[in-house]
Write a protein that holds these residues in place. Structure first.
Motif, mmCIF file in Angstrom:
data_model
loop_
_atom_site.group_PDB
_atom_site.id
_atom_site.type_symbol
_atom_site.label_atom_id
_atom_site.label_comp_id
_atom_site.label_asym_id
_atom_site.label_seq_id
_atom_site.Cartn_x
_atom_site.Cartn_y
_atom_site.Cartn_z
ATOM 1 N N GLN A 109 -8.900 -13.127 -1.104
ATOM 2 C CA GLN A 109 -9.158 -14.034 -0.651
ATOM 3 C C GLN A 109 -10.245 -14.870 -1.522
ATOM 4 N N LEU A 110 -11.333 -14.146 -1.703
ATOM 5 C CA LEU A 110 -12.458 -14.545 -2.383
ATOM 6 C C LEU A 110 -12.279 -15.026 -3.894
ATOM 7 N N MET A 111 -11.226 -14.283 -4.280
ATOM 8 C CA MET A 111 -10.856 -14.344 -5.799
ATOM 9 C C MET A 111 -10.229 -15.635 -6.171
ATOM 10 N N GLN A 112 -9.652 -16.292 -5.287
ATOM 11 C CA GLN A 112 -9.105 -17.524 -5.174
ATOM 12 C C GLN A 112 -10.115 -18.618 -5.629
ATOM 13 N N LEU A 113 -11.461 -18.507 -5.416
ATOM 14 C CA LEU A 113 -12.355 -19.195 -5.480
ATOM 15 C C LEU A 113 -13.249 -19.165 -6.785
ATOM 16 N N ASP A 114 -13.428 -20.351 -7.751
ATOM 17 C CA ASP A 114 -13.876 -20.206 -9.065
ATOM 18 C C ASP A 114 -15.241 -19.898 -8.830
ATOM 19 N N GLU A 115 -15.840 -20.709 -7.764
ATOM 20 C CA GLU A 115 -17.354 -20.506 -7.404
ATOM 21 C C GLU A 115 -17.665 -19.357 -7.111
ATOM 22 N N PHE A 116 -16.815 -18.281 -6.492
ATOM 23 C CA PHE A 116 -17.167 -17.030 -6.345
ATOM 24 C C PHE A 116 -17.150 -16.287 -7.439
ATOM 25 N N LYS A 117 -16.122 -16.420 -8.333
ATOM 26 C CA LYS A 117 -15.975 -15.701 -9.607
ATOM 27 C C LYS A 117 -17.096 -15.870 -10.400
ATOM 28 N N LYS A 118 -17.670 -17.086 -10.435
ATOM 29 C CA LYS A 118 -18.836 -17.264 -11.140
ATOM 30 C C LYS A 118 -19.886 -16.350 -10.643
ATOM 31 N N ALA A 119 -20.159 -16.114 -9.564
ATOM 32 C CA ALA A 119 -21.043 -15.057 -9.281
ATOM 33 C C ALA A 119 -20.793 -13.596 -9.249
ATOM 34 N N TYR A 120 -19.548 -13.449 -9.053
ATOM 35 C CA TYR A 120 -19.123 -12.048 -9.178
ATOM 36 C C TYR A 120 -18.647 -11.386 -10.445
ATOM 37 N N LEU A 121 -18.100 -11.975 -11.318
ATOM 38 C CA LEU A 121 -17.861 -11.234 -12.488
ATOM 39 C C LEU A 121 -18.954 -11.360 -13.595
ATOM 40 N N ALA A 122 -19.018 -10.268 -14.063
ATOM 41 C CA ALA A 122 -20.073 -10.115 -15.121
ATOM 42 C C ALA A 122 -20.256 -11.188 -15.989
ATOM 43 N N ASP A 123 -19.366 -11.790 -16.541
ATOM 44 C CA ASP A 123 -19.180 -12.808 -17.372
ATOM 45 C C ASP A 123 -18.719 -14.374 -16.633
ATOM 46 N N GLY A 124 -19.026 -14.322 -15.369
ATOM 47 C CA GLY A 124 -18.636 -15.483 -14.582
ATOM 48 C C GLY A 124 -19.605 -16.728 -14.923
ATOM 49 N N LEU A 125 -20.970 -16.507 -15.473
ATOM 50 C CA LEU A 125 -21.783 -17.495 -15.663
ATOM 51 C C LEU A 125 -22.500 -17.149 -16.982
ATOM 52 N N LYS A 126 -22.584 -18.105 -17.994
ATOM 53 C CA LYS A 126 -23.494 -17.841 -19.117
ATOM 54 C C LYS A 126 -24.936 -17.894 -18.520
ATOM 55 N N PRO A 127 -25.837 -17.395 -19.419
ATOM 56 C CA PRO A 127 -27.256 -17.573 -18.967
ATOM 57 C C PRO A 127 -27.706 -19.101 -18.805
ATOM 58 N N GLU A 128 -27.312 -19.778 -19.687
ATOM 59 C CA GLU A 128 -27.501 -21.359 -19.701
ATOM 60 C C GLU A 128 -26.883 -21.985 -18.451
ATOM 61 N N GLU A 129 -25.964 -21.402 -17.886
ATOM 62 C CA GLU A 129 -25.098 -21.922 -16.887
ATOM 63 C C GLU A 129 -25.938 -21.838 -15.392
ATOM 64 N N PHE A 130 -26.860 -20.706 -15.387
ATOM 65 C CA PHE A 130 -27.276 -20.193 -14.200
ATOM 66 C C PHE A 130 -27.842 -21.359 -13.390
ATOM 67 N N GLU A 131 -28.759 -22.155 -14.030
ATOM 68 C CA GLU A 131 -29.645 -23.101 -13.558
ATOM 69 C C GLU A 131 -28.782 -24.348 -12.707
ATOM 70 N N HIS A 132 -27.501 -24.360 -13.011
ATOM 71 C CA HIS A 132 -26.535 -25.474 -12.575
ATOM 72 C C HIS A 132 -25.688 -24.675 -11.701
ATOM 73 N N TYR A 133 -25.766 -23.932 -11.270
ATOM 74 C CA TYR A 133 -24.920 -22.979 -10.378
ATOM 75 C C TYR A 133 -25.254 -23.530 -8.820
ATOM 76 N N GLY A 134 -24.379 -23.606 -7.813
ATOM 77 C CA GLY A 134 -24.533 -24.434 -6.829
ATOM 78 C C GLY A 134 -25.558 -23.490 -5.913
ATOM 79 N N ALA A 135 -25.386 -22.130 -5.918
ATOM 80 C CA ALA A 135 -26.238 -21.346 -4.852
ATOM 81 C C ALA A 135 -27.884 -21.306 -5.473
ATOM 82 N N PHE A 136 -27.954 -21.464 -6.769
ATOM 83 C CA PHE A 136 -29.275 -21.593 -7.301
ATOM 84 C C PHE A 136 -29.710 -22.977 -6.915
ATOM 85 N N LEU A 137 -28.981 -23.942 -7.021
ATOM 86 C CA LEU A 137 -29.580 -25.248 -6.785
ATOM 87 C C LEU A 137 -29.634 -25.288 -5.318
#
Length: 160
Positions: A109-137
């Motif tokens: 169920q969780l893997m259906q969600l792109d926003e979950f995959k961004k946090a879960y996968l090793a390459d889900g977010l590039k370092p420069e994308e982290f500051e724009h990720y919703g949980a961080f914001l």
């Protein structure tokens, strides 16, 4: 002493729940309560495989899974006093669960969600994308709001 990497496990849950609420996905509440747990467990596995000296630090507890599922791990757990009392008064069995996978039905169920995959996968977010990720914001907005409230309180005493 080792460096630590903080994962605010409950804030991951909070954000993923917010994403699901605003979407057309139908994800069970139980799966949503495991979003942060899945992220920490996957990060833990990656850190061990790669031999990182940095330890994971978990924070922002919201449910018993945020304690029980990390027992046995070589991690730092920052547990508030309220949650310490709850855990101490519970019947949670103290046995190693860190290597136990999150239930596949929840992960599917969780893997259906792109926003979950961004946090879960090793390459889900590039370092420069982290500051724009919703949980961080969301976290930064709350922290900054707390600071603003403190400044306003101090101001009221200065003006009086």
């Amino acid at each position: 002493m080792h460096p630590v990497c903080t994962i605010m496990v409950g804030r991951v849950d909070d954000y993923i729940k917010k994403v699901v609420k605003a979407s057309d996905y139908c994800i069970t509440p139980e799966a949503l309560d495991y979003a942060g747990v899945a992220v920490v467990k996957n990060a833990y596995k990656i850190y061990k495989e790669r031999g990182y000296r940095t330890k994971l630090l978990t924070a922002a507890y919201r449910n018993a899974h945020h304690f029980e599922d990390f027992i046995g791990g070589d991690i730092v757990m920052t547990i508030t006093y309220d949650w310490q009392k709850k855990f101490n008064g519970s019947d949670i069995e103290i046995k190693s669960n860190i290597d136990k996978e999150v239930d596949e039905k929840y992960m599917n169920q969780l893997m259906q969600l792109d926003e979950f995959k961004k946090a879960y996968l090793a390459d889900g977010l590039k370092p420069e994308e982290f500051e724009h990720y919703g949980a961080f914001l969301d976290t930064m907005r709350q922290f900054l709001g707390g600071y603003d409230s403190l400044v306003q309180l101090i101001r009221t005493y200065m003006v009086v």
